[in-house]
Motif scaffolding. Structure first.
Motif, PDB file in Angstrom:
ATOM      1  N   THR A 159       0.715  -1.259  -0.019  1.00  0.00           N
ATOM      2  CA  THR A 159       0.047   0.043  -0.064  1.00  0.00           C
ATOM      3  C   THR A 159       0.815   1.145  -0.127  1.00  0.00           C
ATOM      4  O   THR A 159       0.461   2.060  -0.741  1.00  0.00           O
ATOM      5  CB  THR A 159      -1.093  -0.113   1.317  1.00  0.00           C
ATOM      6  N   TYR A 160       1.931   1.305   0.800  1.00  0.00           N
ATOM      7  CA  TYR A 160       2.779   2.542   0.882  1.00  0.00           C
ATOM      8  C   TYR A 160       3.592   2.615  -0.711  1.00  0.00           C
ATOM      9  O   TYR A 160       3.544   3.671  -0.966  1.00  0.00           O
ATOM     10  CB  TYR A 160       3.983   2.236   1.924  1.00  0.00           C
ATOM     11  N   THR A 161       3.863   1.522  -1.266  1.00  0.00           N
ATOM     12  CA  THR A 161       4.662   1.543  -2.382  1.00  0.00           C
ATOM     13  C   THR A 161       3.562   2.114  -3.587  1.00  0.00           C
ATOM     14  O   THR A 161       4.267   2.890  -4.169  1.00  0.00           O
ATOM     15  CB  THR A 161       5.302   0.121  -2.708  1.00  0.00           C
ATOM     16  N   MET A 162       2.330   1.513  -3.563  1.00  0.00           N
ATOM     17  CA  MET A 162       1.356   1.893  -4.632  1.00  0.00           C
ATOM     18  C   MET A 162       1.096   3.368  -4.219  1.00  0.00           C
ATOM     19  O   MET A 162       1.139   4.169  -5.249  1.00  0.00           O
ATOM     20  CB  MET A 162       0.286   1.256  -4.567  1.00  0.00           C
ATOM     21  N   SER A 163       1.101   3.864  -2.825  1.00  0.00           N
ATOM     22  CA  SER A 163       0.941   5.553  -2.659  1.00  0.00           C
ATOM     23  C   SER A 163       1.864   6.216  -3.229  1.00  0.00           C
ATOM     24  O   SER A 163       1.663   7.425  -3.574  1.00  0.00           O
ATOM     25  CB  SER A 163       0.425   5.699  -1.194  1.00  0.00           C
ATOM     26  N   VAL A 164       3.119   5.736  -3.092  1.00  0.00           N
ATOM     27  CA  VAL A 164       4.226   6.704  -3.610  1.00  0.00           C
ATOM     28  C   VAL A 164       4.558   6.713  -4.914  1.00  0.00           C
ATOM     29  O   VAL A 164       4.573   7.815  -5.592  1.00  0.00           O
ATOM     30  CB  VAL A 164       5.761   5.891  -3.114  1.00  0.00           C
ATOM     31  N   ILE A 165       4.027   5.628  -5.787  1.00  0.00           N
ATOM     32  CA  ILE A 165       3.865   5.508  -7.141  1.00  0.00           C
ATOM     33  C   ILE A 165       2.934   6.672  -7.569  1.00  0.00           C
ATOM     34  O   ILE A 165       2.904   7.674  -8.611  1.00  0.00           O
ATOM     35  CB  ILE A 165       3.548   4.362  -7.725  1.00  0.00           C
ATOM     36  N   ILE A 166       2.015   6.696  -6.985  1.00  0.00           N
ATOM     37  CA  ILE A 166       0.566   7.482  -7.305  1.00  0.00           C
ATOM     38  C   ILE A 166       1.053   8.932  -7.119  1.00  0.00           C
ATOM     39  O   ILE A 166       0.806   9.980  -7.893  1.00  0.00           O
ATOM     40  CB  ILE A 166      -0.844   7.262  -6.620  1.00  0.00           C
ATOM     41  N   SER A 167       1.608   9.278  -5.960  1.00  0.00           N
ATOM     42  CA  SER A 167       2.004  10.406  -5.465  1.00  0.00           C
ATOM     43  C   SER A 167       2.960  11.151  -6.549  1.00  0.00           C
ATOM     44  O   SER A 167       3.039  12.320  -6.888  1.00  0.00           O
ATOM     45  CB  SER A 167       2.141  10.753  -4.186  1.00  0.00           C
ATOM     46  N   GLY A 168       3.899  10.058  -7.072  1.00  0.00           N
ATOM     47  CA  GLY A 168       5.181  10.610  -7.942  1.00  0.00           C
ATOM     48  C   GLY A 168       4.500  10.839  -9.258  1.00  0.00           C
ATOM     49  O   GLY A 168       4.645  12.199  -9.674  1.00  0.00           O
ATOM     50  N   ILE A 169       3.581  10.063  -9.792  1.00  0.00           N
ATOM     51  CA  ILE A 169       2.800  10.495 -11.121  1.00  0.00           C
ATOM     52  C   ILE A 169       2.171  11.530 -10.957  1.00  0.00           C
ATOM     53  O   ILE A 169       2.038  12.475 -12.033  1.00  0.00           O
ATOM     54  CB  ILE A 169       2.159   9.227 -11.766  1.00  0.00           C
ATOM     55  N   THR A 170       1.133  11.693 -10.048  1.00  0.00           N
ATOM     56  CA  THR A 170       0.377  12.922  -9.890  1.00  0.00           C
ATOM     57  C   THR A 170       0.968  14.386  -9.868  1.00  0.00           C
ATOM     58  O   THR A 170       0.900  15.369 -10.411  1.00  0.00           O
ATOM     59  CB  THR A 170      -0.621  13.022  -8.796  1.00  0.00           C
ATOM     60  N   SER A 171       2.348  14.157  -9.336  1.00  0.00           N
ATOM     61  CA  SER A 171       3.245  15.392  -9.124  1.00  0.00           C
ATOM     62  C   SER A 171       3.841  15.851 -10.409  1.00  0.00           C
ATOM     63  O   SER A 171       3.751  16.950 -10.824  1.00  0.00           O
ATOM     64  CB  SER A 171       4.452  15.196  -8.145  1.00  0.00           C
ATOM     65  N   ILE A 172       4.056  14.632 -11.175  1.00  0.00           N
ATOM     66  CA  ILE A 172       4.787  15.059 -12.663  1.00  0.00           C
ATOM     67  C   ILE A 172       3.425  15.627 -13.430  1.00  0.00           C
ATOM     68  O   ILE A 172       3.745  16.425 -13.954  1.00  0.00           O
ATOM     69  CB  ILE A 172       5.067  13.717 -13.229  1.00  0.00           C
ATOM     70  N   GLY A 173       2.288  15.294 -13.214  1.00  0.00           N
ATOM     71  CA  GLY A 173       1.142  15.600 -13.962  1.00  0.00           C
ATOM     72  C   GLY A 173       0.960  17.246 -13.409  1.00  0.00           C
ATOM     73  O   GLY A 173       0.309  18.027 -14.238  1.00  0.00           O
ATOM     74  N   LEU A 174       1.026  17.445 -12.247  1.00  0.00           N
ATOM     75  CA  LEU A 174       0.613  18.780 -11.865  1.00  0.00           C
ATOM     76  C   LEU A 174       1.658  19.783 -12.322  1.00  0.00           C
ATOM     77  O   LEU A 174       1.087  20.734 -12.897  1.00  0.00           O
ATOM     78  CB  LEU A 174       0.562  18.750 -10.093  1.00  0.00           C
TER      79      LEU A 174
END
Length: 472
Positions: A263-278
């Protein structure tokens, strides 16, 4: 204030500090041309005003977990905010470009201390079932500040002096110190903890050199620059050395075993990609509005404002849903909304109305609010309580690197593609528009890839918890 629960005063206290820090950083971007004139410097030298903050912030973040455990999170947060305020005062008194860059680096150190501790301090006072709403409210600072900062910075540059870009931090920063001193909860100290010196050296060089290489890169020529290539390679080797050190150290600086928690690993992936998008959209939208449609900076800022407001509102909505029903549903829906709206921005024409762009940005902001902070909170909830501050530091470091990587990738793609397209199109406006459209399509594809990660954001399992049980 006495009627507001103590725990919500904690949220307000860290929100004041983090919002001020992030807002100030984004406000300085439109000031670079004026600073070039004031200090009679070129763009490369003046760009260090932005670069040094990012580098010193990224280098400081890995230390916050250890220092927070050693000295107490409240005390360390106050030190970080004080450093930021002092850096702001000194920045306004800068007598040349070198002094300004130094004081900006000091601000970055303060910001690097504050950001990871903000979430850790909130987690200290909220039970897991209430953290989604709490971090959603705090997350307003992280999502809204980058979008409204350039507009406020532009207004200050036009109506006042560059000094006020620093001075405006002081009263709000002092207010944040007063609130933090009064309302933040004292945390337990671990006097027996041992400092991981080798790990510190490795991660400092690794993160610092990679961020420096990314900050120096905005065109294809920069990408092939031998110095930038060397910085990036040495940084990656340092991080590899860091991983080897942490895996055999009894008390590591950053415990990498938390990545065994899916769950932590998935959350890091999501936050990283959404940061790239933002940050990719923060780069592309001004180019779209000003270079293609001919609007000014004020209109550009106003286009961002509704999206930023809706992101803030839906962060709290997403937080409530997270607390009640878990992260998988709300984060997945948020990522789907971001994906669809980002693809919509990839099919604009020269006749597209600005109101359509505002509408799509608003929809995208809703998706950001539903996905980014709920995913991060779910990941932090899944790791043991005693390493929350270190998990937050890891998350912030990776988010910082992802944001930088996103800006570099999109900026280089835009520059290369518009040059290629201009050779086959009638006007530069058409070339710019197509390059921007393609940039948004790339961002849409990246976000689409993360949708399965959102679906698998489940409540941590007992066996996952056991994997990090040895950390204490």
């Amino acid at each position: 204030m006495s009627k507001i629960p103590q725990k919500w005063m904690v949220v307000l206290s860290v929100l004041i500090g983090s919002f001020t820090m992030i807002l100030n950083n984004s406000m300085l971007n439109p000031a670079v041309p004026q600073l070039m004139t004031v200090f009679e410097a070129d763009a490369v030298s003046t760009g260090w005003v932005i670069t040094i903050f990012m580098v010193t912030m990224g280098m400081t973040m890995p230390l916050t977990g250890f220092m927070g455990d050693k000295w107490g999170k409240k005390r360390l947060y106050l030190i970080g905010l004080t450093i930021f305020v002092v850096g702001s005062i000194l920045g306004s008194l800068s007598w040349n470009l070198s002094s300004l860059i130094f004081f900006r680096g000091l601000q970055g150190v303060g910001g690097g201390i504050m950001m990871p501790l903000s979430m850790a301090l909130i987690f200290e006072v909220f039970p897991k079932k209430e953290r989604g709403l709490a971090t959603g409210v705090w997350g307003i600072s992280a999502m809204m500040a980058p979008t409204i900062g350039p507009t406020l910075g532009g207004v200050l540059i036009e109506t006042a002096s560059w000094h006020y870009l620093f001075l405006c931090n002081v009263p709000v920063g002092i207010l944040g110190i007063v609130f933090a001193a009064k309302y933040l909860k004292e945390t337990k100290k671990n006097e027996k903890i041992v400092f991981d010196r080798l790990g510190f050296i490795a991660v400092t060089f690794g993160v610092g050199l990679i961020l420096l290489a990314l900050a120096r890169t905005s065109t294809f020529e920069h990408l092939t620059n031998p110095i930038n290539i060397a910085l990036f390679i040495i940084g990656c080797l340092s991080l590899y050395w860091f991983v080897r050190i942490e895996n055999r150290t009894e008390q590591p600086l950053l415990d990498l075993s938390i990545f065994k928690v899916s769950t932590y690993t998935m959350s890091v992936i999501i936050s990283g990609i959404t940061s790239i998008g933002l940050f990719g959209s923060i780069f592309l939208i001004p180019l779209l509005l000003q270079n293609v449609y001919g609007y000014n900076a004020i209109v550009t800022g106003l286009v961002f404002l509704p999206s930023a407001l809706l992101t803030g509102v839906f962060m709290t909505v997403g937080g409530r849903i997270l607390d009640r029903k878990g992260a998988a549903g709300v984060v997945t829906i948020g990522l789907i909304i971001i994906t669809i709206s980002t693809f919509m921005l990839g099919f604009l024409s020269l006749e597209t109305s600005v109101w359509f762009i505002v509408l799509v940005m608003v929809i995208r902001g809703i998706g950001m609010g539903l996905s980014s902070m709920p995913a991060t909170t779910a990941g932090m909830n899944s790791i043991p309580e005693n390493i929350v501050s270190r998990g937050s530091a890891m998350n912030n470091v990776l988010r910082q690197m992802s944001s930088s990587l996103g800006i570099v990738f999109i900026s280089i793609y835009f520059e290369v593609r518009r040059t290629q397209l201009f050779a086959t199109t009638e006007t530069m406006e058409v070339a710019n528009l197509q390059a921007i459209n393609e940039g948004f399509i790339v961002l849409g594809v990246l976000t689409a890839i993360t949708i399965p990660a959102g679906y698998f954001l489940r409540t941590k399992k007992i066996e996952e918890n056991k994997k990090t049980k040895q950390v204490s």
